[in-house]
Design a protein around this motif. Sequence first.
Motif, PDB file in Angstrom:
ATOM      1  N   GLY A  74       0.791  -1.224   0.000  1.00  0.00           N
ATOM      2  CA  GLY A  74       0.000   0.000   0.000  1.00  0.00           C
ATOM      3  C   GLY A  74       0.822   1.272   0.000  1.00  0.00           C
ATOM      4  O   GLY A  74       0.284   2.351   0.197  1.00  0.00           O
ATOM      5  N   THR A  75       2.113   1.131  -0.215  1.00  0.00           N
ATOM      6  CA  THR A  75       2.977   2.303  -0.270  1.00  0.00           C
ATOM      7  C   THR A  75       3.782   2.265  -1.557  1.00  0.00           C
ATOM      8  O   THR A  75       4.002   1.206  -2.133  1.00  0.00           O
ATOM      9  CB  THR A  75       3.943   2.350   0.936  1.00  0.00           C
ATOM     10  OG1 THR A  75       4.717   1.157   0.949  1.00  0.00           O
ATOM     11  CG2 THR A  75       3.205   2.489   2.252  1.00  0.00           C
ATOM     12  N   SER A  76       4.216   3.408  -1.990  1.00  0.00           N
ATOM     13  CA  SER A  76       5.017   3.471  -3.212  1.00  0.00           C
ATOM     14  C   SER A  76       6.430   2.977  -2.917  1.00  0.00           C
ATOM     15  O   SER A  76       6.889   3.030  -1.773  1.00  0.00           O
ATOM     16  CB  SER A  76       5.068   4.901  -3.732  1.00  0.00           C
ATOM     17  OG  SER A  76       5.858   5.699  -2.875  1.00  0.00           O
ATOM     18  N   PRO A  77       7.154   2.514  -3.929  1.00  0.00           N
ATOM     19  CA  PRO A  77       8.524   2.066  -3.710  1.00  0.00           C
ATOM     20  C   PRO A  77       9.396   3.158  -3.075  1.00  0.00           C
ATOM     21  O   PRO A  77      10.222   2.865  -2.216  1.00  0.00           O
ATOM     22  CB  PRO A  77       9.019   1.707  -5.109  1.00  0.00           C
ATOM     23  CG  PRO A  77       7.774   1.345  -5.855  1.00  0.00           C
ATOM     24  CD  PRO A  77       6.712   2.263  -5.300  1.00  0.00           C
ATOM     25  N   LEU A  78       9.183   4.399  -3.453  1.00  0.00           N
ATOM     26  CA  LEU A  78       9.972   5.493  -2.888  1.00  0.00           C
ATOM     27  C   LEU A  78       9.686   5.663  -1.398  1.00  0.00           C
ATOM     28  O   LEU A  78      10.605   5.774  -0.583  1.00  0.00           O
ATOM     29  CB  LEU A  78       9.685   6.799  -3.631  1.00  0.00           C
ATOM     30  CG  LEU A  78      10.478   8.026  -3.187  1.00  0.00           C
ATOM     31  CD1 LEU A  78      11.978   7.791  -3.372  1.00  0.00           C
ATOM     32  CD2 LEU A  78      10.059   9.243  -3.990  1.00  0.00           C
ATOM     33  N   ASN A  79       8.398   5.649  -1.026  1.00  0.00           N
ATOM     34  CA  ASN A  79       8.031   5.767   0.389  1.00  0.00           C
ATOM     35  C   ASN A  79       8.449   4.530   1.179  1.00  0.00           C
ATOM     36  O   ASN A  79       8.764   4.615   2.352  1.00  0.00           O
ATOM     37  CB  ASN A  79       6.533   6.008   0.554  1.00  0.00           C
ATOM     38  CG  ASN A  79       6.149   7.420   0.193  1.00  0.00           C
ATOM     39  OD1 ASN A  79       6.983   8.313   0.207  1.00  0.00           O
ATOM     40  ND2 ASN A  79       4.894   7.612  -0.153  1.00  0.00           N
ATOM     41  N   ARG A  80       8.457   3.358   0.524  1.00  0.00           N
ATOM     42  CA  ARG A  80       8.839   2.124   1.187  1.00  0.00           C
ATOM     43  C   ARG A  80      10.289   2.184   1.671  1.00  0.00           C
ATOM     44  O   ARG A  80      10.633   1.622   2.696  1.00  0.00           O
ATOM     45  CB  ARG A  80       8.662   0.955   0.220  1.00  0.00           C
ATOM     46  CG  ARG A  80       8.040  -0.252   0.846  1.00  0.00           C
ATOM     47  CD  ARG A  80       7.691  -1.313  -0.170  1.00  0.00           C
ATOM     48  NE  ARG A  80       6.499  -0.929  -0.889  1.00  0.00           N
ATOM     49  CZ  ARG A  80       6.353  -1.015  -2.201  1.00  0.00           C
ATOM     50  NH1 ARG A  80       7.295  -1.486  -2.965  1.00  0.00           N
ATOM     51  NH2 ARG A  80       5.240  -0.632  -2.773  1.00  0.00           N
TER      52      ARG A  80
END
Length: 80
Positions: free
Chosen positions: A63-69
């Motif tokens: 549920g999160t973008s790769p960047l935010n992950r």
Amino acid sequence: MLKHQCTCGNTHIHPEHAGRIQSIWSRLQETGLLGKCERIRGRKATLEEIQAVHSEHHALLYGTSPLNRQKLDGKKLLGV
């Protein structure tokens, strides 16, 4: 929603999949109800909305973008 997929491919334990949405859309067209529906623009679910129906691990992983992950605690992503 048409891009929603489970990683295991088992739609029997994962009811949300593109085929379900396509089937609903087809039925609305067939019955003439589509013309009576108000269409609203979709949006991404918030992390809180995802966590309402999924584990924290699943929500953080999918549920999160790769960047935010990359900014998240690695132990949480591993489910530790």
